[in-house]
Design an enzyme around this catalytic site. Structure first.
Site, PDB file in Angstrom:
ATOM      1  N   THR A 121      20.951   4.391   9.517  1.00 50.69           N
ATOM      2  CA  THR A 121      20.049   4.600   8.375  1.00 50.69           C
ATOM      3  C   THR A 121      20.796   4.415   7.057  1.00 50.69           C
ATOM      4  O   THR A 121      20.186   4.373   5.996  1.00 50.69           O
ATOM      5  CB  THR A 121      19.488   6.036   8.390  1.00 50.69           C
ATOM      6  N   ASP A 161      38.648   6.061  16.358  1.00 44.30           N
ATOM      7  CA  ASP A 161      38.115   5.027  17.254  1.00 44.30           C
ATOM      8  C   ASP A 161      38.964   3.769  17.149  1.00 44.30           C
ATOM      9  O   ASP A 161      39.754   3.605  16.214  1.00 44.30           O
ATOM     10  CB  ASP A 161      36.636   4.735  16.936  1.00 44.30           C
ATOM     11  N   ASN A 195      28.851   7.437  14.912  1.00 48.08           N
ATOM     12  CA  ASN A 195      29.306   6.235  14.205  1.00 48.08           C
ATOM     13  C   ASN A 195      30.422   5.555  14.978  1.00 48.08           C
ATOM     14  O   ASN A 195      30.458   4.332  15.100  1.00 48.08           O
ATOM     15  CB  ASN A 195      29.826   6.591  12.806  1.00 48.08           C
ATOM     16  N   TYR A 237      30.208   1.706  16.049  1.00 47.55           N
ATOM     17  CA  TYR A 237      31.057   0.682  15.443  1.00 47.55           C
ATOM     18  C   TYR A 237      32.302   0.375  16.300  1.00 47.55           C
ATOM     19  O   TYR A 237      33.289  -0.133  15.801  1.00 47.55           O
ATOM     20  CB  TYR A 237      31.455   1.095  14.017  1.00 47.55           C
ATOM     21  N   LEU A 276      27.057   9.117   6.628  1.00 44.98           N
ATOM     22  CA  LEU A 276      28.269   9.658   5.987  1.00 44.98           C
ATOM     23  C   LEU A 276      27.932  10.477   4.737  1.00 44.98           C
ATOM     24  O   LEU A 276      28.674  11.391   4.376  1.00 44.98           O
ATOM     25  CB  LEU A 276      29.247   8.525   5.645  1.00 44.98           C
ATOM     26  N   ARG A 297       9.530   0.223   4.196  1.00 50.59           N
ATOM     27  CA  ARG A 297       8.617  -0.922   4.173  1.00 50.59           C
ATOM     28  C   ARG A 297       9.006  -1.965   5.231  1.00 50.59           C
ATOM     29  O   ARG A 297       8.138  -2.544   5.892  1.00 50.59           O
ATOM     30  CB  ARG A 297       8.612  -1.555   2.783  1.00 50.59           C
ATOM     31  N   HIS A 307      12.098   0.752   0.327  1.00 55.44           N
ATOM     32  CA  HIS A 307      12.503  -0.505   0.956  1.00 55.44           C
ATOM     33  C   HIS A 307      12.801  -0.283   2.445  1.00 55.44           C
ATOM     34  O   HIS A 307      12.358  -1.045   3.300  1.00 55.44           O
ATOM     35  CB  HIS A 307      13.736  -1.050   0.232  1.00 55.44           C
TER      36      HIS A 307
HETATM   37  P1  ADP Z   1      25.030   3.831   8.917  1.00 53.51           P
HETATM   38  O1  ADP Z   1      23.782   4.447   9.335  1.00 53.51           O
HETATM   39  O2  ADP Z   1      24.868   2.480   8.331  1.00 53.51           O
HETATM   40  O3  ADP Z   1      26.081   3.887   9.966  1.00 53.51           O
HETATM   41  P2  ADP Z   1      26.722   5.700   7.564  1.00 53.51           P
HETATM   42  O4  ADP Z   1      26.539   6.404   6.287  1.00 53.51           O
HETATM   43  O5  ADP Z   1      26.902   6.517   8.779  1.00 53.51           O
HETATM   44  O6  ADP Z   1      25.520   4.714   7.684  1.00 53.51           O
HETATM   45  O7  ADP Z   1      27.978   4.760   7.411  1.00 53.51           O
HETATM   46  C1  ADP Z   1      28.080   3.940   6.279  1.00 53.51           C
HETATM   47  C2  ADP Z   1      28.822   2.675   6.637  1.00 53.51           C
HETATM   48  O8  ADP Z   1      30.166   3.000   6.964  1.00 53.51           O
HETATM   49  C3  ADP Z   1      28.283   2.002   7.851  1.00 53.51           C
HETATM   50  O9  ADP Z   1      27.221   1.145   7.535  1.00 53.51           O
HETATM   51  C4  ADP Z   1      29.472   1.260   8.362  1.00 53.51           C
HETATM   52  O10 ADP Z   1      29.585   0.031   7.684  1.00 53.51           O
HETATM   53  C5  ADP Z   1      30.634   2.122   7.963  1.00 53.51           C
HETATM   54  N1  ADP Z   1      31.135   2.965   9.088  1.00 53.51           N
HETATM   55  C6  ADP Z   1      30.852   4.245   9.331  1.00 53.51           C
HETATM   56  N2  ADP Z   1      31.527   4.705  10.402  1.00 53.51           N
HETATM   57  C7  ADP Z   1      32.277   3.669  10.840  1.00 53.51           C
HETATM   58  C8  ADP Z   1      33.212   3.502  11.899  1.00 53.51           C
HETATM   59  N3  ADP Z   1      33.529   4.505  12.742  1.00 53.51           N
HETATM   60  N4  ADP Z   1      33.813   2.294  12.038  1.00 53.51           N
HETATM   61  C9  ADP Z   1      33.522   1.285  11.197  1.00 53.51           C
HETATM   62  N5  ADP Z   1      32.650   1.385  10.156  1.00 53.51           N
HETATM   63  C10 ADP Z   1      32.037   2.562   9.985  1.00 53.51           C
END
Ligand code: ADP
Length: 455
Positions: A392, A361, A332, A336, A396, A220, A217
């Site tokens: 992606t 942060d 991240n 964010y 995390l 795609r 997905h």
């Molecule tokens: P992504 O590529 O979507 O950031 P991650 O696995 O890094 O995927 O993070 C998973 C989710 O955790 C993110 O989509 C976001 O919603 C949340 N997230 C991660 N880091 C933060 C942050 N520092 N502040 C707020 N939300 C965060």
């Protein structure tokens, strides 16, 4: 033949006959007296033999565990040989019973369920695992019909159908999860039922299917967008500015695919490579300054970014994995945290000599209910925001996997609208101080990440 004893017996007979005759002569019935003497001795002998044979029979019947009765003559021989044969049989029986018990213990020790059925499908024996899967009591349910005890139609049909080439896959009657059941015939008409708990395998298969569908997905979507733009460029004669705008969007989509593929490769490498070494030391300050350069360039001056003063620490492990773990957290934080926000990185050791690297942060924060699921692959709190910022959904998952491989853990503390603090804690054995540096206060407010599975 004991000649002495035979001679003695003849002598006793002759003497008894002669004594009878002597008494008979006095009474005028010499022949009758002789016969009487002879028959008296014969009767006494017969009584004595009867008594000895009875002792032997009583011993054999009732008391053969005790030593055999001490009998003279032939009966003594018979008792000796009978006892010898008896003891040999007992030893053979004890050895056979011990073999049998060991055999059952081996079946008991297998992690799989084993059940033996007779020709009419009565339970002859089953181990604890089989009893547990089927909810049986191995003692109480012995000799019961298995179809009365396990009534699942799938199982009953499989058992009675007689076609046992393929294993039967069914839900565990007594627990959650799946069982693989195999039936094998032995000793002409008896059946051995083998049960294996395949829940973990099924779960892993389901997760793999889900992962593949997620990846498909994720790939795609940008591919569809890209091919749409290609068609537009082919079909329409666009002016230069419109063309540049579309090429820019195409570039964004291909970068998105690139990041996805590169994160997938990182995950694959984490899963397939040996545990990080405990004797290769990575300079934490060098690592942090490389990450600082990257993150400042991504932020482009939109955030107030603070990195710690030199920590003087080295961490034992794989540099690329530690870089991925810390780098993903800092990136991240940039993604964010709205413009003008603050990102603060700390590094040091706590009171227990664990290494702590924390990224704090002042960004959008995360609602409590999402926190345990953040490290699941492709889990995003706000999918559109994640994609907009080039996420992606794997960052995390990579962080958690990488840090766990180093014996450490990821801690998350966040409040919606107020910011987040992601911390990496590494065991003391993987930290050493090579120069004086600052200490980090223990993370009082951070709780270990709830058992969010790493998929
Ligand atoms: P992504 O590529 O979507 O950031 P991650 O696995 O890094 O995927 O993070 C998973 C989710 O955790 C993110 O989509 C976001 O919603 C949340 N997230 C991660 N880091 C933060 C942050 N520092 N502040 C707020 N939300 C965060």
């Amino acid at each position: 033949m004991n000649w002495g004893r035979l001679f003695l017996r003849i002598l006793i007979l002759v003497t008894a006959t002669a004594a009878g005759e002597v008494i008979g002569v006095r009474l005028g019935v010499s022949v009758v007296g002789g016969l009487l003497g002879l028959s008296t001795v014969a009767t006494l002998w017969a009584l004595r033999e009867e008594w000895r044979s009875r002792r032997l029979i009583d011993w054999l019947k009732r008391d053969s565990d005790a030593p055999s009765p001490a009998l003279p003559g032939r009966w003594g021989d018979v008792a000796y040989h009978a006892e010898k044969a008896l003891r040999a049989r007992e030893r053979e029986l004890a050895a056979a019973l011990a073999d049998h018990a060991q055999f059952l213990q081996a079946f008991e020790a297998t992690p799989n369920g084993v059940m033996l059925l007779d020709a009419a499908h009565h339970v002859v024996w089953c181990n604890r695992v089989a009893a547990d899967h089927f909810g049986l009591d191995p003692d109480r349910d012995r000799l019961q019909l298995i179809t009365n005890l396990v009534r699942q139609p799938l199982f009953v049909d499989y058992l009675l159908g007689g076609e046992h080439d393929e294993p039967l896959l069914m839900g565990s009657p007594h627990h959650q999860g799946s069982l693989s059941i195999v039936i094998r015939r032995y000793a002409a008409d008896r059946l051995m039922v083998l049960l294996q708990d395949v829940s973990a395998r099924e779960q892993a298969d389901a997760m793999r299917r889900e992962f593949v569908s997620h990846v498909s997905h994720e790939i795609r979507t940008p591919l569809t967008v890209l091919s749409g733009f290609v068609e537009t460029l082919q079909a329409l004669d666009l002016d230069r500015s419109e063309r540049d705008r579309i090429l820019g969007l195409m570039r964004q989509q291909s970068q998105r695919m690139q990041s996805l593929v590169s994160d997938l490769l990182v995950l694959a490498r984490l899963e397939g490579s040996p545990r990080p070494p405990v004797d290769r030391w990575v300079d934490l300050d060098g690592l942090l300054s490389r990450i600082e350069a990257e993150v400042r360039s991504v932020s482009g001056g939109r955030h107030h970014i603070v990195f710690p003063p030199p920590t003087g620490l080295e961490l034992a492990g794989q540099e690329s994995e530690l870089h991925s773990a810390i780098g993903n957290l800092v990136l991240n934080a940039v993604r964010y945290t709205p413009e003008g926000g603050e990102i603060r990185v700390e590094g040091g050791t706590n009171r227990d000599a664990h290494a702590l690297i924390a990224v704090q942060d002042s960004g959008i924060g995360i609602a409590r209910e999402h926190i345990p699921r953040l490290t699941q692959r492709f889990y995003r709190v706000d999918p559109s925001r994640s994609r907009e910022t080039g996420g992606t959904g794997l960052g995390l998952a990579i962080v958690k996997h990488a840090i766990q491989r180093h014996g450490g853990e990821l801690l998350i503390d966040s409040e919606l609208g107020r910011g987040s603090r992601f911390s990496l804690r590494l065991p003391a054995a993987r930290v050493r101080r090579v120069a004086p540096g600052g200490d980090t206060p223990a993370l009082q407010s951070s709780a270990p990440l709830a058992d969010a599975p790493v998929h």
